[in-house]
Design a protein around this motif. Structure first.
Motif, PDB file in Angstrom:
ATOM      1  N   UNK A 109      88.289  11.704  27.862  1.00 16.92           N
ATOM      2  CA  UNK A 109      86.833  11.828  28.009  1.00 16.92           C
ATOM      3  C   UNK A 109      86.147  10.514  28.358  1.00 16.92           C
ATOM      4  N   UNK A 110      86.843   9.651  29.062  1.00 16.13           N
ATOM      5  CA  UNK A 110      86.271   8.360  29.439  1.00 16.13           C
ATOM      6  C   UNK A 110      86.891   7.928  30.766  1.00 16.13           C
ATOM      7  N   UNK A 111      86.246   7.004  31.470  1.00 14.06           N
ATOM      8  CA  UNK A 111      86.792   6.543  32.750  1.00 14.06           C
ATOM      9  C   UNK A 111      88.176   5.915  32.634  1.00 14.06           C
ATOM     10  N   UNK A 112      88.554   5.489  31.465  1.00  9.58           N
ATOM     11  CA  UNK A 112      89.850   4.833  31.275  1.00  9.58           C
ATOM     12  C   UNK A 112      90.996   5.820  31.072  1.00  9.58           C
ATOM     13  N   UNK A 113      90.724   7.122  31.188  1.00  8.00           N
ATOM     14  CA  UNK A 113      91.746   8.140  30.943  1.00  8.00           C
ATOM     15  C   UNK A 113      93.034   7.870  31.729  1.00  8.00           C
ATOM     16  N   UNK A 114      92.944   7.745  33.041  1.00 14.07           N
ATOM     17  CA  UNK A 114      94.159   7.593  33.853  1.00 14.07           C
ATOM     18  C   UNK A 114      94.902   6.290  33.581  1.00 14.07           C
ATOM     19  N   UNK A 115      94.227   5.130  33.594  1.00 11.85           N
ATOM     20  CA  UNK A 115      94.988   3.904  33.318  1.00 11.85           C
ATOM     21  C   UNK A 115      95.539   3.860  31.889  1.00 11.85           C
ATOM     22  N   UNK A 116      94.804   4.410  30.919  1.00 10.36           N
ATOM     23  CA  UNK A 116      95.296   4.409  29.535  1.00 10.36           C
ATOM     24  C   UNK A 116      96.580   5.218  29.438  1.00 10.36           C
ATOM     25  N   UNK A 117      96.580   6.410  30.024  1.00  7.47           N
ATOM     26  CA  UNK A 117      97.771   7.253  29.956  1.00  7.47           C
ATOM     27  C   UNK A 117      98.927   6.669  30.754  1.00  7.47           C
ATOM     28  N   UNK A 138     104.937   6.725  16.034  1.00 12.92           N
ATOM     29  CA  UNK A 138     103.923   5.702  16.316  1.00 12.92           C
ATOM     30  C   UNK A 138     103.189   6.019  17.617  1.00 12.92           C
ATOM     31  N   UNK A 139     103.915   6.508  18.609  1.00 12.59           N
ATOM     32  CA  UNK A 139     103.253   6.922  19.855  1.00 12.59           C
ATOM     33  C   UNK A 139     102.287   8.073  19.592  1.00 12.59           C
ATOM     34  N   UNK A 140     102.703   9.025  18.766  1.00  9.77           N
ATOM     35  CA  UNK A 140     101.835  10.158  18.424  1.00  9.77           C
ATOM     36  C   UNK A 140     100.585   9.646  17.725  1.00  9.77           C
ATOM     37  N   UNK A 141     100.751   8.746  16.743  1.00  9.60           N
ATOM     38  CA  UNK A 141      99.594   8.207  16.027  1.00  9.60           C
ATOM     39  C   UNK A 141      98.657   7.449  16.965  1.00  9.60           C
ATOM     40  N   UNK A 142      99.225   6.658  17.855  1.00 10.86           N
ATOM     41  CA  UNK A 142      98.406   5.902  18.795  1.00 10.86           C
ATOM     42  C   UNK A 142      97.596   6.853  19.678  1.00 10.86           C
ATOM     43  N   UNK A 143      98.237   7.913  20.136  1.00  9.72           N
ATOM     44  CA  UNK A 143      97.548   8.869  20.990  1.00  9.72           C
ATOM     45  C   UNK A 143      96.421   9.553  20.224  1.00  9.72           C
ATOM     46  N   UNK A 144      96.677   9.952  19.002  1.00 13.00           N
ATOM     47  CA  UNK A 144      95.641  10.583  18.173  1.00 13.00           C
ATOM     48  C   UNK A 144      94.500   9.608  17.928  1.00 13.00           C
ATOM     49  N   UNK A 145      94.813   8.361  17.594  1.00 17.14           N
ATOM     50  CA  UNK A 145      93.777   7.363  17.320  1.00 17.14           C
ATOM     51  C   UNK A 145      92.857   7.145  18.514  1.00 17.14           C
ATOM     52  N   UNK A 146      93.400   7.261  19.707  1.00 16.69           N
ATOM     53  CA  UNK A 146      92.594   7.026  20.903  1.00 16.69           C
ATOM     54  C   UNK A 146      92.038   8.310  21.512  1.00 16.69           C
ATOM     55  N   UNK A 147      92.362   9.425  20.910  1.00 20.79           N
ATOM     56  CA  UNK A 147      91.849  10.705  21.398  1.00 20.79           C
ATOM     57  C   UNK A 147      90.593  11.113  20.641  1.00 20.79           C
ATOM     58  N   UNK A 148      90.606  10.972  19.340  1.00 17.16           N
ATOM     59  CA  UNK A 148      89.508  11.438  18.498  1.00 17.16           C
ATOM     60  C   UNK A 148      88.283  10.559  18.728  1.00 17.16           C
ATOM     61  N   UNK A 149      87.143  11.198  18.959  1.00 17.81           N
ATOM     62  CA  UNK A 149      85.928  10.432  19.223  1.00 17.81           C
ATOM     63  C   UNK A 149      85.322   9.926  17.921  1.00 17.81           C
ATOM     64  N   UNK A 150      84.478   8.920  18.058  1.00 19.42           N
ATOM     65  CA  UNK A 150      83.781   8.347  16.912  1.00 19.42           C
ATOM     66  C   UNK A 150      82.500   9.106  16.606  1.00 19.42           C
ATOM     67  N   UNK A 151      82.192  10.100  17.365  1.00 21.60           N
ATOM     68  CA  UNK A 151      80.959  10.859  17.192  1.00 21.60           C
ATOM     69  C   UNK A 151      80.425  11.267  18.549  1.00 21.60           C
ATOM     70  N   UNK A 152      79.185  11.614  18.583  1.00 21.72           N
ATOM     71  CA  UNK A 152      78.582  12.139  19.795  1.00 21.72           C
ATOM     72  C   UNK A 152      78.706  11.191  20.987  1.00 21.72           C
ATOM     73  N   UNK A 153      78.502   9.905  20.766  1.00 21.95           N
ATOM     74  CA  UNK A 153      78.559   8.929  21.855  1.00 21.95           C
ATOM     75  C   UNK A 153      79.820   8.075  21.811  1.00 21.95           C
ATOM     76  N   UNK A 154      80.738   8.359  20.894  1.00 19.63           N
ATOM     77  CA  UNK A 154      81.893   7.493  20.707  1.00 19.63           C
ATOM     78  C   UNK A 154      83.148   7.981  21.399  1.00 19.63           C
ATOM     79  N   UNK A 155      83.133   8.071  22.713  1.00 17.95           N
ATOM     80  CA  UNK A 155      84.314   8.519  23.429  1.00 17.95           C
ATOM     81  C   UNK A 155      85.418   7.488  23.302  1.00 17.95           C
ATOM     82  N   UNK A 156      86.638   7.946  23.239  1.00 19.43           N
ATOM     83  CA  UNK A 156      87.789   7.061  23.107  1.00 19.43           C
ATOM     84  C   UNK A 156      88.447   6.837  24.454  1.00 19.43           C
ATOM     85  N   UNK A 157      89.242   5.792  24.529  1.00 18.58           N
ATOM     86  CA  UNK A 157      89.855   5.377  25.789  1.00 18.58           C
ATOM     87  C   UNK A 157      90.829   6.404  26.356  1.00 18.58           C
ATOM     88  N   UNK A 158      91.514   7.154  25.506  1.00 17.16           N
ATOM     89  CA  UNK A 158      92.576   8.034  25.983  1.00 17.16           C
ATOM     90  C   UNK A 158      92.067   9.303  26.652  1.00 17.16           C
TER      91      UNK A 158
END
Length: 84
Positions: A56-64, A34-54
């Protein structure tokens, strides 16, 4: 309860076995997956402008930080003496 986190390189043989044992147990129960799935879900972008929280975004450090704290809590439910 306060506890000290140790560098993995400073763990004793017994501490390493306990940490690995806790990981193996959460893997056996499917909780690790489940941790692996959660990490994948928040890593993969939604497209060119769809950065995820985990990543490529300012939330990288607090999310991790939260992700690792949740993982550590799961491990500590198995063995209260381990930490990440």
């Amino acid at each position: 309860m306060a506890y000290t986190r140790k560098n993995v390189n400073a763990l004793t043989g017994s501490e390493k076995r306990r940490l690995v044992g806790a990981f193996l147990e959460i893997k056996r129960t499917g909780e690790y997956d489940e941790f692996v799935r959660m990490h994948i879900d928040h890593y993969v972008s939604d497209g060119e402008d769809g950065l995820r929280a985990a990543h490529m975004a300012p939330s990288f450090l607090p999310w991790h930080r939260r992700f690792l704290l949740d993982l550590e809590r799961a491990l500590r439910r198995v063995d209260s003496g381990v930490s990440v």
